[in-house]
Design a protein around this motif. Structure first.
Motif: not given
Lengths: 116, 114
Positions: A35, A45, A48, A55, A98-100, A105, B93, B95-102
């Motif tokens: 970041y 960001l 990633q 990603v 991923r997906g957590v 973070i 955030f 948290s979709n798999f493959g599209n994580e973004k904060l």
């Protein structure tokens, strides 16, 4: 548990010079983020990684910024050539998978860059 | 594109008072809403977080209120203390798999005065 490690903590360079920042994420964390935080603003960001693959790098100024995460562990962010507007704190963060949920973070203390 | 709007930019509260910071979001794909606390020279640290299926979450003196229909959420700090003086960022955030973004808000600098 050791946190996210970053170095150097502080760097002053002249414009048009180059600089590199290093990040070591928390052991076992698959996702790594870089970041940029400009003074008075929220972190933005840049890039990633999931393991050693990118990603999202949609906001990375690719003409001057580059980043890599060889072997899916440490990462390096490079700026070449630097501009005055690159003066900011560069935060590295990591998360387990991923997906957590966002609560996993973890941020490092940042590398402070001043371009003069 | 500013996806998370935060206000106020700065806030001064007397010790013992209630500090309130507000945030609004646009993207309905956000599914987790953390708040981060940042002290000078340090990275952001998670303070408290909430999921959109909950209207309120309380942890000690910190409470998040969440209004899904209005797409707004807020942080309340009860009995504010000088040690709470820091910059607070709301975030959202995906948290979709493959599209994580904060995505972070712009931050609120909170100062608690004795």
């Amino acid at each position: 548990e050791a946190g996210v490690a970053q170095s150097p903590r502080y760097k002053i360079i002249e414009k048009r010079q180059s600089v590199a920042f290093w990040c070591n994420p928390i052991s076992g964390h698959a996702t790594l983020y870089w970041y940029q935080q400009i003074l008075g603003q929220g972190p933005k960001l840049l890039i990633q990684f999931q393991n050693n693959g990118v990603v999202d790098d949609s906001q990375l100024p690719k003409d001057r910024f580059s980043a890599e995460r060889l072997k899916g562990v440490d990462s390096t962010l490079k700026i070449q050539p630097a501009k005055l507007e690159d003066s900011a704190v560069y935060l590295c963060a990591s998360s387990p998978a991923r997906g957590v949920s966002g609560n996993t973070i973890y941020f490092g203390e940042g590398s402070w860059l001043t371009v003069v | 594109q500013q996806q998370v709007k935060q206000s106020p930019q700065s806030l001064i509260v007397q010790k013992g008072g209630i500090s309130i910071i507000n945030c609004a979001y646009e993207n309905t794909a956000f599914d987790y809403f953390p708040w981060y606390q940042q002290f000078p020279g340090k990275g952001p640290a998670l303070l408290i977080a909430i999921r959109p299926d909950v209207s309120e979450k309380k942890e000690g003196r910190f409470t998040i209120s969440f209004n899904k229909s209005a797409k707004q959420f807020s942080l309340h700090i009860m009995d504010s203390q000088p040690g709470d003086s820091a910059t607070y960022f709301c975030a959202a955030f995906i948290s979709n798999f493959g599209n994580e973004k904060l995505t972070f808000g712009t931050g609120t600098r909170l100062t608690i005065i004795p």
